[in-house]
Scaffold this active site. Structure first.
Site, mmCIF file in Angstrom:
data_model
loop_
_atom_site.group_PDB
_atom_site.id
_atom_site.type_symbol
_atom_site.label_atom_id
_atom_site.label_comp_id
_atom_site.label_asym_id
_atom_site.label_seq_id
_atom_site.Cartn_x
_atom_site.Cartn_y
_atom_site.Cartn_z
ATOM 1 N N HIS A 193 0.842 -1.179 0.000
ATOM 2 C CA HIS A 193 0.000 0.000 0.000
ATOM 3 C C HIS A 193 0.889 1.245 0.000
ATOM 4 O O HIS A 193 2.115 1.156 0.124
ATOM 5 C CB HIS A 193 -0.911 -0.003 1.225
ATOM 6 C CG HIS A 193 -1.982 -1.052 1.164
ATOM 7 N ND1 HIS A 193 -2.917 -1.208 2.163
ATOM 8 C CD2 HIS A 193 -2.272 -1.993 0.220
ATOM 9 C CE1 HIS A 193 -3.738 -2.193 1.840
ATOM 10 N NE2 HIS A 193 -3.352 -2.696 0.680
ATOM 11 N N GLU A 218 1.129 3.842 2.171
ATOM 12 C CA GLU A 218 1.658 4.428 3.408
ATOM 13 C C GLU A 218 3.043 3.907 3.808
ATOM 14 O O GLU A 218 3.930 4.727 4.128
ATOM 15 C CB GLU A 218 0.655 4.215 4.567
ATOM 16 C CG GLU A 218 -0.639 4.979 4.409
ATOM 17 C CD GLU A 218 -1.725 4.182 3.703
ATOM 18 O OE1 GLU A 218 -2.915 4.456 3.923
ATOM 19 O OE2 GLU A 218 -1.372 3.261 2.917
ATOM 20 N N CYS A 225 -6.213 1.554 5.834
ATOM 21 C CA CYS A 225 -6.856 0.285 6.186
ATOM 22 C C CYS A 225 -6.662 -0.029 7.669
ATOM 23 O O CYS A 225 -5.686 0.386 8.293
ATOM 24 C CB CYS A 225 -6.326 -0.852 5.314
ATOM 25 S SG CYS A 225 -4.577 -1.223 5.531
ATOM 26 N N CYS A 272 -2.436 -0.222 7.759
ATOM 27 C CA CYS A 272 -1.722 1.015 7.461
ATOM 28 C C CYS A 272 -1.974 2.078 8.530
ATOM 29 O O CYS A 272 -1.109 2.913 8.800
ATOM 30 C CB CYS A 272 -2.130 1.537 6.089
ATOM 31 S SG CYS A 272 -1.505 0.514 4.727
ATOM 32 N N LEU A 287 -7.318 -3.461 -29.609
ATOM 33 C CA LEU A 287 -7.785 -3.179 -28.243
ATOM 34 C C LEU A 287 -6.634 -3.058 -27.247
ATOM 35 O O LEU A 287 -6.714 -3.521 -26.110
ATOM 36 C CB LEU A 287 -8.770 -4.254 -27.774
ATOM 37 C CG LEU A 287 -10.019 -4.446 -28.638
ATOM 38 C CD1 LEU A 287 -10.876 -5.579 -28.088
ATOM 39 C CD2 LEU A 287 -10.822 -3.163 -28.736
ATOM 40 N N ARG A 317 -1.601 2.047 -27.299
ATOM 41 C CA ARG A 317 -0.432 2.209 -28.166
ATOM 42 C C ARG A 317 0.189 3.600 -28.058
ATOM 43 O O ARG A 317 0.884 4.046 -28.976
ATOM 44 C CB ARG A 317 -0.831 1.903 -29.617
ATOM 45 C CG ARG A 317 -1.261 0.457 -29.806
ATOM 46 C CD ARG A 317 -1.497 0.086 -31.260
ATOM 47 N NE ARG A 317 -2.676 0.706 -31.818
ATOM 48 C CZ ARG A 317 -3.927 0.242 -31.657
ATOM 49 N NH1 ARG A 317 -4.140 -0.826 -30.917
ATOM 50 N NH2 ARG A 317 -4.948 0.845 -32.220
ATOM 51 N N GLU A 377 -16.206 -0.683 -25.431
ATOM 52 C CA GLU A 377 -15.866 -0.033 -26.687
ATOM 53 C C GLU A 377 -16.487 -0.802 -27.865
ATOM 54 O O GLU A 377 -15.995 -0.760 -28.979
ATOM 55 C CB GLU A 377 -14.334 0.051 -26.846
ATOM 56 C CG GLU A 377 -13.896 1.273 -27.606
ATOM 57 C CD GLU A 377 -12.391 1.441 -27.664
ATOM 58 O OE1 GLU A 377 -11.889 1.758 -28.749
ATOM 59 O OE2 GLU A 377 -11.725 1.262 -26.631
ATOM 60 N N SER A 406 -27.414 -2.538 -25.116
ATOM 61 C CA SER A 406 -27.680 -3.502 -24.044
ATOM 62 C C SER A 406 -27.238 -2.961 -22.694
ATOM 63 O O SER A 406 -27.977 -3.049 -21.701
ATOM 64 C CB SER A 406 -26.976 -4.830 -24.343
ATOM 65 O OG SER A 406 -27.493 -5.424 -25.522
#
Length: 381
Positions: A63, A65, A88, A97, A217, A220, A308, A316
């Protein structure tokens, strides 16, 4: 409110905004954990100084911290920690943390959002307060909610945050039924699309888009090639083959195909032999049940999903009320089909935006316009 209090509040917001900007560095890379940033600020003889900073590491550990405190060293004692999400409070492979901040001698903790995870949800703040640490919870505003949108959605709705992206003409035309892909957006809008991809855990299309457009997909943008999200293809009728890029390149770019459990065994083996991972799904009237599918994605650690796909997929997701954000790239100088009878239109267009959404950002890139819409009940990001 005294002038000193106003000054402190402004200072807190300034450093918290810096932490939020840092948190964006690892968006889409931290697995089931959120991308959180921690900035340690100490009052030194010369003034306030950032003595340590870190962001959740790729994969979700460590994490933010612990490495920020390690960088600050002894200067952490008596300092203020600006953390973009409540620290947390639960024990795992490492101590909470919140306890790590206490042990380092942090005097104040300023956070942007309370963690909705049932294991935390105020307990991190309580642990700090019980140890005598001053806790300030600021409303981090739209930027905080945007940075943490995937994590917050997965914890509160048990599904990923869904962004629908579409490139279209002003009339809503998105493609051509006989050859699919048309050049609609310019280079800047396309670059933004790749940046959005890099910030999501997964990108989804339907099998029609995968077969007609044969897209890569991937991200780039120079320097961000390794930020390509998981590719997800919905194929209710088991029609994909190695002729399509998403299958043939699956050994190099992680790819998940979603299909019914009773799909032909030979077809499933063909996909796995090419490196594709499979996820079984429920179907209703020949259509993949989207709410259940999104639940399964969230259970597998996917917190943010970029849709996409084509017109059918977009419709839908919208009809099922599963879209949280819409990005529309409106081409000012698009390529049009030679035969307009083959034109494919989106279920929405700039003049007919879906109910419940409002424009929260509008940008112009040459001839193109980019709109970002959010559900009206959500704060814009």
């Amino acid at each position: 409110m005294s002038s000193d209090s106003v000054s402190q509040s402004c200072t807190d917001r300034r450093y918290l905004q810096a932490a939020l900007r840092l948190a964006r560095k690892h968006e889409g890379l931290t697995g089931t954990n959120p991308s959180v940033a921690c900035v340690i600020v100490a009052d030194l003889p010369g003034g306030r100084v950032v003595v340590g900073s870190a962001v959740t590491a790729p994969g979700g550990r460590p994490h933010a911290e612990p490495p920020a405190l390690a960088e600050a060293g002894s200067l952490a004692k008596g300092a203020t920690a600006y953390v973009t999400l409540e620290p947390c409070a639960h024990h795992g492979k490492t101590p909470p943390c919140a306890q790590t901040l206490i042990d380092a001698g942090i005097k104040r903790v300023v956070t942007a959002i309370t963690d909705p995870d049932n294991r935390v949800n105020g307990q991190g703040h309580r642990m700090l307060l019980d140890a005598g640490v001053e806790v300030v919870t600021l409303d981090g505003g739209e930027e905080a909610r945007r940075v943490l949108q995937g994590y917050l959605k997965s914890r509160t709705a048990s599904r990923p945050f869904v962004t629908l992206k579409m490139a279209m003409t002003r009339e809503g035309l998105i493609g051509c039924s006989n050859n699919g892909n048309l050049r609609i957006s310019g280079s800047v809008a396309k670059g933004i699309t790749h940046l959005v991809r890099a910030r999501h855990d997964a990108i989804l299309v339907g099998k029609k888009t995968a077969m007609i457009d044969d897209p890569g997909l991937t991200c780039r943008l120079p320097g961000l090639e390794d930020r390509s999200p998981l590719r997800v293809v919905m194929d209710a009728n088991a029609e994909l083959s190695p002729d399509y890029h998403v299958v043939s390149s699956a050994r190099y770019t992680p790819t998940l195909v979603v299909a019914p459990a009773d799909s032909p065994a030979t077809w499933r083996k063909m996909l796995t032999d090419h490196g594709v991972k499979l996820m079984s799904c429920e179907c209703i009237n020949g259509r993949i049940a989207l709410p259940e599918f999104l639940d399964d994605l969230a259970a597998n650690g996917i917190q943010s999903l970029m849709v996409e796909g084509g017109a059918t997929i977009a419709k839908s997701f919208l009809e099922d009320g599963l879209v949280d954000e819409i990005i529309l790239h409106i081409g000012g100088n698009p390529e049009l089909p030679k035969d307009m009878s083959n034109a494919v239109y989106a279920p929405i267009c700039p003049e007919n935006l879906p109910d419940g959404f409002e424009i929260c950002q509008s940008s112009v890139f040459g001839a193109d316009t980019s709109l970002r819409l959010r559900k009206s009940e959500c704060s814009p990001a």
